[in-house]
Design a protein around this motif. Structure first.
Motif, PDB file in Angstrom:
ATOM      1  N   ILE A   1       9.758  31.226   7.010  1.00  0.00           N
ATOM      2  CA  ILE A   1      10.748  30.350   7.644  1.00  0.00           C
ATOM      3  C   ILE A   1      10.441  30.205   9.132  1.00  0.00           C
ATOM      4  N   GLU A   2      10.119  31.292   9.803  1.00  0.00           N
ATOM      5  CA  GLU A   2       9.821  31.261  11.240  1.00  0.00           C
ATOM      6  C   GLU A   2       8.656  30.309  11.527  1.00  0.00           C
ATOM      7  N   ALA A   3       7.619  30.362  10.721  1.00  0.00           N
ATOM      8  CA  ALA A   3       6.477  29.458  10.911  1.00  0.00           C
ATOM      9  C   ALA A   3       6.873  28.012  10.611  1.00  0.00           C
ATOM     10  N   LEU A   4       7.704  27.794   9.603  1.00  0.00           N
ATOM     11  CA  LEU A   4       8.175  26.442   9.287  1.00  0.00           C
ATOM     12  C   LEU A   4       9.059  25.892  10.408  1.00  0.00           C
ATOM     13  N   GLU A   5       9.833  26.777  11.042  1.00  0.00           N
ATOM     14  CA  GLU A   5      10.636  26.353  12.191  1.00  0.00           C
ATOM     15  C   GLU A   5       9.731  25.792  13.285  1.00  0.00           C
ATOM     16  N   GLU A   6       8.659  26.491  13.558  1.00  0.00           N
ATOM     17  CA  GLU A   6       7.722  26.036  14.591  1.00  0.00           C
ATOM     18  C   GLU A   6       7.004  24.766  14.152  1.00  0.00           C
ATOM     19  N   PHE A   7       6.574  24.715  12.904  1.00  0.00           N
ATOM     20  CA  PHE A   7       5.851  23.560  12.365  1.00  0.00           C
ATOM     21  C   PHE A   7       6.679  22.289  12.435  1.00  0.00           C
ATOM     22  N   ASN A   8       7.962  22.400  12.107  1.00  0.00           N
ATOM     23  CA  ASN A   8       8.831  21.219  12.051  1.00  0.00           C
ATOM     24  C   ASN A   8       9.802  21.113  13.219  1.00  0.00           C
ATOM     25  N   ASP A   9       9.642  21.968  14.213  1.00  0.00           N
ATOM     26  CA  ASP A   9      10.493  21.962  15.407  1.00  0.00           C
ATOM     27  C   ASP A   9      11.980  21.943  15.016  1.00  0.00           C
ATOM     28  N   LEU A  10      12.379  22.986  14.291  1.00  0.00           N
ATOM     29  CA  LEU A  10      13.771  23.118  13.889  1.00  0.00           C
ATOM     30  C   LEU A  10      14.176  24.576  14.003  1.00  0.00           C
ATOM     31  N   LYS A  11      15.463  24.835  13.868  1.00  0.00           N
ATOM     32  CA  LYS A  11      15.969  26.203  13.945  1.00  0.00           C
ATOM     33  C   LYS A  11      16.805  26.485  12.707  1.00  0.00           C
ATOM     34  N   VAL A  12      16.412  27.518  11.972  1.00  0.00           N
ATOM     35  CA  VAL A  12      17.119  27.918  10.768  1.00  0.00           C
ATOM     36  C   VAL A  12      17.757  29.291  10.982  1.00  0.00           C
ATOM     37  N   ILE A  13      16.978  30.223  11.478  1.00  0.00           N
ATOM     38  CA  ILE A  13      17.456  31.593  11.693  1.00  0.00           C
ATOM     39  C   ILE A  13      18.016  31.682  13.117  1.00  0.00           C
ATOM     40  N   GLU A  14      19.178  31.120  13.303  1.00  0.00           N
ATOM     41  CA  GLU A  14      19.801  31.096  14.630  1.00  0.00           C
ATOM     42  C   GLU A  14      20.359  32.479  14.960  1.00  0.00           C
ATOM     43  N   PRO A  15      19.953  33.044  16.119  1.00  0.00           N
ATOM     44  CA  PRO A  15      20.433  34.394  16.479  1.00  0.00           C
ATOM     45  C   PRO A  15      21.959  34.493  16.532  1.00  0.00           C
ATOM     46  N   GLY A  16      22.645  33.475  17.026  1.00  0.00           N
ATOM     47  CA  GLY A  16      24.102  33.512  17.107  1.00  0.00           C
ATOM     48  C   GLY A  16      24.777  33.443  15.751  1.00  0.00           C
ATOM     49  N   LYS A  17      24.123  32.795  14.795  1.00  0.00           N
ATOM     50  CA  LYS A  17      24.686  32.618  13.463  1.00  0.00           C
ATOM     51  C   LYS A  17      24.308  33.780  12.532  1.00  0.00           C
ATOM     52  N   PHE A  18      23.158  34.372  12.789  1.00  0.00           N
ATOM     53  CA  PHE A  18      22.632  35.453  11.949  1.00  0.00           C
ATOM     54  C   PHE A  18      22.218  36.635  12.823  1.00  0.00           C
ATOM     55  N   HIS A  19      23.199  37.182  13.520  1.00  0.00           N
ATOM     56  CA  HIS A  19      22.911  38.259  14.472  1.00  0.00           C
ATOM     57  C   HIS A  19      22.205  39.447  13.821  1.00  0.00           C
ATOM     58  N   HIS A  20      22.765  39.959  12.726  1.00  0.00           N
ATOM     59  CA  HIS A  20      22.193  41.141  12.069  1.00  0.00           C
ATOM     60  C   HIS A  20      20.822  40.843  11.467  1.00  0.00           C
ATOM     61  N   LEU A  21      20.697  39.710  10.820  1.00  0.00           N
ATOM     62  CA  LEU A  21      19.430  39.329  10.199  1.00  0.00           C
ATOM     63  C   LEU A  21      18.349  39.127  11.261  1.00  0.00           C
ATOM     64  N   HIS A  22      18.713  38.474  12.335  1.00  0.00           N
ATOM     65  CA  HIS A  22      17.774  38.239  13.438  1.00  0.00           C
ATOM     66  C   HIS A  22      17.331  39.564  14.045  1.00  0.00           C
ATOM     67  N   SER A  23      18.267  40.458  14.269  1.00  0.00           N
ATOM     68  CA  SER A  23      17.967  41.769  14.831  1.00  0.00           C
ATOM     69  C   SER A  23      17.078  42.574  13.879  1.00  0.00           C
ATOM     70  N   TRP A  24      17.438  42.572  12.588  1.00  0.00           N
ATOM     71  CA  TRP A  24      16.623  43.277  11.599  1.00  0.00           C
ATOM     72  C   TRP A  24      15.204  42.735  11.583  1.00  0.00           C
ATOM     73  N   PHE A  25      15.052  41.408  11.602  1.00  0.00           N
ATOM     74  CA  PHE A  25      13.728  40.797  11.521  1.00  0.00           C
ATOM     75  C   PHE A  25      12.886  41.180  12.741  1.00  0.00           C
ATOM     76  N   ASN A  26      13.485  41.204  13.914  1.00  0.00           N
ATOM     77  CA  ASN A  26      12.742  41.630  15.103  1.00  0.00           C
ATOM     78  C   ASN A  26      12.314  43.090  14.990  1.00  0.00           C
ATOM     79  N   ASP A  27      13.204  43.953  14.504  1.00  0.00           N
ATOM     80  CA  ASP A  27      12.847  45.363  14.283  1.00  0.00           C
ATOM     81  C   ASP A  27      11.725  45.486  13.258  1.00  0.00           C
ATOM     82  N   PHE A  28      11.814  44.711  12.194  1.00  0.00           N
ATOM     83  CA  PHE A  28      10.791  44.708  11.147  1.00  0.00           C
ATOM     84  C   PHE A  28       9.429  44.341  11.736  1.00  0.00           C
ATOM     85  N   LYS A  29       9.398  43.276  12.536  1.00  0.00           N
ATOM     86  CA  LYS A  29       8.125  42.829  13.112  1.00  0.00           C
ATOM     87  C   LYS A  29       7.566  43.818  14.127  1.00  0.00           C
TER      88      LYS A  29
END
Length: 168
Positions: free
Chosen positions: A114-142
């Motif tokens: 999804i992150e790569a598709l966001e960049e490819f299509n210039d869009l935002k799906v995983i919005e930090p404000g909308k998905f705080h926990h998921l965004h935080s988890w994904f950053n920790d994962f990476k």
């Protein structure tokens, strides 16, 4: 679907590969030992795998009108909300606690796509404000060293998407 080979033995399908790795190197378990927790992990790993069908339309969004783009993004976000609420909403670092497991690997690959598709299509799906926990988890994962060393950079994925787009 992916494939790998170990010791000359081919193995297909991402989740089966992870289960094989788990059995081959039991000192670093990817699934919990508790039967109920193991079942839950397998359920959520399968859920992540099935999310790919919902995410793939984001690739084709470059040719969609604004309403189609909005609907495709909302459909993915609905699924991400379920994932955030059910898998990553508490204080543990990863699905299984302090170390990554099969569920983290499954959702990590989906979110990286999804992150790569966001960049490819210039869009935002995983919005930090909308998905705080998921965004935080994904950053920790990476930030986990083994993940960091093996994750494809977005620019390589976007370059691949561009080649595919030209052939479609």
């Amino acid at each position: 679907t992916s494939a790998c080979s170990y010791g000359g033995k081919p193995i297909c399908e991402s989740m089966l590969i992870l289960e094989y790795i788990d059995e081959l190197w039991p000192h670093n378990p990817l699934v919990p030992h508790d039967p109920y927790q193991r079942t839950q992990a397998r359920f959520w790993a399968k859920y992540a795998h099935q999310m790919v069908d919902i995410v793939v339309p984001l690739f084709y969004i470059y040719s969609a009108d604004d309403e189609e783009k909005k609907k495709a993004i909302e459909k993915v976000q609905e699924q991400l909300k379920v994932v955030e609420d059910q898998c990553f909403s508490d204080e543990k670092n990863f699905f299984g606690g302090d170390t990554i497991n099969m569920v983290d690997l499954a959702f990590g690959s989906v979110l990286k796509f999804i992150e790569a598709l966001e960049e490819f299509n210039d869009l935002k799906v995983i919005e930090p404000g909308k998905f705080h926990h998921l965004h935080s988890w994904f950053n920790d994962f990476k930030d986990v060293q083994v993940i960091k060393e093996n994750l494809n950079p977005n620019d390589q994925m976007v370059a691949y998407f561009k080649v595919v787009k030209e052939k479609v």
